[in-house]
Design an enzyme around this catalytic site. Sequence first.
Site, PDB file in Angstrom:
ATOM      1  N   ASP A   1      -5.080   2.453  10.971  1.00 19.41           N
ATOM      2  CA  ASP A   1      -6.478   2.200  11.316  1.00 19.41           C
ATOM      3  C   ASP A   1      -6.544   1.795  12.790  1.00 19.41           C
ATOM      4  O   ASP A   1      -6.598   2.649  13.669  1.00 19.41           O
ATOM      5  CB  ASP A   1      -7.025   1.124  10.367  1.00 19.41           C
ATOM      6  CG  ASP A   1      -8.506   0.830  10.576  1.00 19.41           C
ATOM      7  OD1 ASP A   1      -9.182   1.615  11.258  1.00 19.41           O
ATOM      8  OD2 ASP A   1      -8.989  -0.200  10.051  1.00 19.41           O
TER       9      ASP A   1
ATOM     10  N   PHE B   1     -14.146   2.532   4.378  1.00 11.93           N
ATOM     11  CA  PHE B   1     -13.118   1.700   3.777  1.00 11.93           C
ATOM     12  C   PHE B   1     -12.531   2.429   2.572  1.00 11.93           C
ATOM     13  O   PHE B   1     -13.176   2.613   1.549  1.00 11.93           O
ATOM     14  CB  PHE B   1     -13.623   0.305   3.396  1.00 11.93           C
ATOM     15  CG  PHE B   1     -12.453  -0.614   3.210  1.00 11.93           C
ATOM     16  CD1 PHE B   1     -11.820  -1.172   4.308  1.00 11.93           C
ATOM     17  CD2 PHE B   1     -11.937  -0.846   1.941  1.00 11.93           C
ATOM     18  CE1 PHE B   1     -10.683  -1.967   4.145  1.00 11.93           C
ATOM     19  CE2 PHE B   1     -10.803  -1.646   1.780  1.00 11.93           C
ATOM     20  CZ  PHE B   1     -10.184  -2.206   2.888  1.00 11.93           C
TER      21      PHE B   1
ATOM     22  N   GLU C   1       3.846   4.174   5.820  1.00 13.12           N
ATOM     23  CA  GLU C   1       2.636   3.349   5.756  1.00 13.12           C
ATOM     24  C   GLU C   1       1.570   4.048   4.921  1.00 13.12           C
ATOM     25  O   GLU C   1       1.630   5.267   4.721  1.00 13.12           O
ATOM     26  CB  GLU C   1       2.148   3.200   7.193  1.00 13.12           C
ATOM     27  CG  GLU C   1       1.599   1.958   7.733  1.00 13.12           C
ATOM     28  CD  GLU C   1       1.119   0.807   6.916  1.00 13.12           C
ATOM     29  OE1 GLU C   1       1.100   0.821   5.680  1.00 13.12           O
ATOM     30  OE2 GLU C   1       0.695  -0.159   7.565  1.00 13.12           O
ATOM     31  N   ASP C   2       0.608   3.291   4.436  1.00 13.79           N
ATOM     32  CA  ASP C   2      -0.503   3.906   3.699  1.00 13.79           C
ATOM     33  C   ASP C   2      -1.552   4.478   4.650  1.00 13.79           C
ATOM     34  O   ASP C   2      -2.024   5.592   4.459  1.00 13.79           O
ATOM     35  CB  ASP C   2      -1.133   2.922   2.695  1.00 13.79           C
ATOM     36  CG  ASP C   2      -1.561   1.587   3.315  1.00 13.79           C
ATOM     37  OD1 ASP C   2      -1.366   1.371   4.531  1.00 13.79           O
ATOM     38  OD2 ASP C   2      -2.096   0.748   2.561  1.00 13.79           O
TER      39      ASP C   2
ATOM     40  N   ARG D   1      -5.544  -0.330  -6.268  1.00 11.64           N
ATOM     41  CA  ARG D   1      -4.286   0.311  -5.853  1.00 11.64           C
ATOM     42  C   ARG D   1      -3.830   1.345  -6.882  1.00 11.64           C
ATOM     43  O   ARG D   1      -3.106   2.284  -6.562  1.00 11.64           O
ATOM     44  CB  ARG D   1      -3.177  -0.730  -5.686  1.00 11.64           C
ATOM     45  CG  ARG D   1      -3.406  -1.720  -4.548  1.00 11.64           C
ATOM     46  CD  ARG D   1      -2.103  -2.465  -4.269  1.00 11.64           C
ATOM     47  NE  ARG D   1      -2.276  -3.664  -3.470  1.00 11.64           N
ATOM     48  CZ  ARG D   1      -2.304  -3.685  -2.130  1.00 11.64           C
ATOM     49  NH1 ARG D   1      -2.200  -2.571  -1.452  1.00 11.64           N
ATOM     50  NH2 ARG D   1      -2.435  -4.825  -1.488  1.00 11.64           N
TER      51      ARG D   1
ATOM     52  N   LYS E   1      -6.908   7.073  10.230  1.00  8.76           N
ATOM     53  CA  LYS E   1      -8.339   6.865  10.476  1.00  8.76           C
ATOM     54  C   LYS E   1      -8.515   6.707  11.985  1.00  8.76           C
ATOM     55  O   LYS E   1      -8.580   5.588  12.498  1.00  8.76           O
ATOM     56  CB  LYS E   1      -8.771   5.584   9.741  1.00  8.76           C
ATOM     57  CG  LYS E   1     -10.247   5.495   9.434  1.00  8.76           C
ATOM     58  CD  LYS E   1     -10.661   4.070   9.123  1.00  8.76           C
ATOM     59  CE  LYS E   1     -10.233   3.576   7.767  1.00  8.76           C
ATOM     60  NZ  LYS E   1     -10.725   2.182   7.516  1.00  8.76           N
TER      61      LYS E   1
ATOM     62  N   GLY F   1       0.771  -1.239   0.000  1.00 10.39           N
ATOM     63  CA  GLY F   1       0.000   0.000   0.000  1.00 10.39           C
ATOM     64  C   GLY F   1       0.802   1.289   0.000  1.00 10.39           C
ATOM     65  O   GLY F   1       0.350   2.307  -0.515  1.00 10.39           O
TER      66      GLY F   1
ATOM     67  N   ASP G   1      -5.884  -0.909  -1.143  1.00 10.85           N
ATOM     68  CA  ASP G   1      -6.649  -1.909  -1.891  1.00 10.85           C
ATOM     69  C   ASP G   1      -7.892  -2.381  -1.153  1.00 10.85           C
ATOM     70  O   ASP G   1      -8.016  -2.241   0.064  1.00 10.85           O
ATOM     71  CB  ASP G   1      -5.781  -3.145  -2.134  1.00 10.85           C
ATOM     72  CG  ASP G   1      -5.570  -3.947  -0.843  1.00 10.85           C
ATOM     73  OD1 ASP G   1      -5.063  -3.369   0.137  1.00 10.85           O
ATOM     74  OD2 ASP G   1      -5.946  -5.137  -0.808  1.00 10.85           O
TER      75      ASP G   1
HETATM   76  P1  IMP Z   1      -4.190  -1.426  11.291  1.00  9.20           P
HETATM   77  O1  IMP Z   1      -3.240  -2.483  11.779  1.00  9.20           O
HETATM   78  O2  IMP Z   1      -5.611  -1.740  11.671  1.00  9.20           O
HETATM   79  O3  IMP Z   1      -3.792  -0.035  11.688  1.00  9.20           O
HETATM   80  O4  IMP Z   1      -4.249  -1.542   9.729  1.00  9.20           O
HETATM   81  C1  IMP Z   1      -3.240  -1.155   8.938  1.00  9.20           C
HETATM   82  C2  IMP Z   1      -3.325  -1.822   7.589  1.00  9.20           C
HETATM   83  O5  IMP Z   1      -4.648  -2.235   7.255  1.00  9.20           O
HETATM   84  C3  IMP Z   1      -2.926  -0.829   6.539  1.00  9.20           C
HETATM   85  O6  IMP Z   1      -1.575  -0.972   6.225  1.00  9.20           O
HETATM   86  C4  IMP Z   1      -3.815  -1.174   5.371  1.00  9.20           C
HETATM   87  O7  IMP Z   1      -3.137  -2.086   4.531  1.00  9.20           O
HETATM   88  C5  IMP Z   1      -5.020  -1.847   5.962  1.00  9.20           C
HETATM   89  N1  IMP Z   1      -6.164  -0.920   6.031  1.00  9.20           N
HETATM   90  C6  IMP Z   1      -6.701  -0.327   7.115  1.00  9.20           C
HETATM   91  N2  IMP Z   1      -7.737   0.448   6.811  1.00  9.20           N
HETATM   92  C7  IMP Z   1      -7.874   0.359   5.468  1.00  9.20           C
HETATM   93  C8  IMP Z   1      -8.780   0.961   4.518  1.00  9.20           C
HETATM   94  O8  IMP Z   1      -9.681   1.760   4.838  1.00  9.20           O
HETATM   95  N3  IMP Z   1      -8.583   0.625   3.211  1.00  9.20           N
HETATM   96  C9  IMP Z   1      -7.606  -0.225   2.801  1.00  9.20           C
HETATM   97  N4  IMP Z   1      -6.745  -0.795   3.643  1.00  9.20           N
HETATM   98  C10 IMP Z   1      -6.881  -0.521   4.964  1.00  9.20           C
HETATM   99 MG    MG Z   2      -3.535  -3.411   2.748  1.00  7.52          MG
END
Ligand code: IMP
Ligand code: MG
Length: 179
Positions: free
Chosen positions: A107, A156, A103-104, A169, A135, A48, A163
């Site tokens: 969340d 989302f 990072e992208d 992407r 987010k 990402g 993705d």
């Molecule tokens: P976390 O561990 O929940 O913070 O999630 C991080 C990873 O989840 C990111 O690197 C993304 O690849 C994926 N992710 C979280 N939210 C989204 C979203 O809204 N769209 C796409 N990918 C997401």
């Molecule tokens: Mg991802």
Amino acid sequence: MQTDTHNNTIGTIMITQEEILAKAKEIGRQITEDYQGEQIVMVGILRGAVLWMADLMKNVNLDMTIDFMAVSSYGAATKSSGVVKINKDLDTDIEGKTVIIVEDIVDSGVTLNYLRGYFVSRGAKVVRICSLLDKPEGRRVEIDVDYIGFTVDDRFIVGYGLDYDQRYRNLPYITYLED
Ligand code: IMP
Ligand code: MG
């Protein structure tokens, strides 16, 4: 609004490429200022972060190297499983180095929380985080993000590297999937 061949509906554009490029310039300059005279390793989280990292690094004027890691926690679902698995490890020795994780999106914070600990355990001197998107409503673990491009609502998000089931992407902007 746009419906693709898999019947997913994409919303309107939330963040344009121009806005992202301007932000990459701003944060790139900030990073250049913050690490003057230091050597840094920028580590992009595949897949990402690739587009964002490419924009960002062109604006960083420092003695730097790059590396990538691939981790997974999501699979094809839109909610994090909370489990982080390393699919591709670092090729760089980061002992004593200043690492900036790119990072992208942040969340739940689970992925970055895990990665920060991992980099520290590999001997990094300093670990900083730069994410294109944040987010905050999704947060489950507390995490300090040092550089944030844009804050988004609890939707989302897809596009510009992000993705849904490996698709979207390539979109040159940030949008979201309709429910
Ligand atoms: P976390 O561990 O929940 O913070 O999630 C991080 C990873 O989840 C990111 O690197 C993304 O690849 C994926 N992710 C979280 N939210 C989204 C979203 O809204 N769209 C796409 N990918 C997401
Ligand atoms: Mg991802």
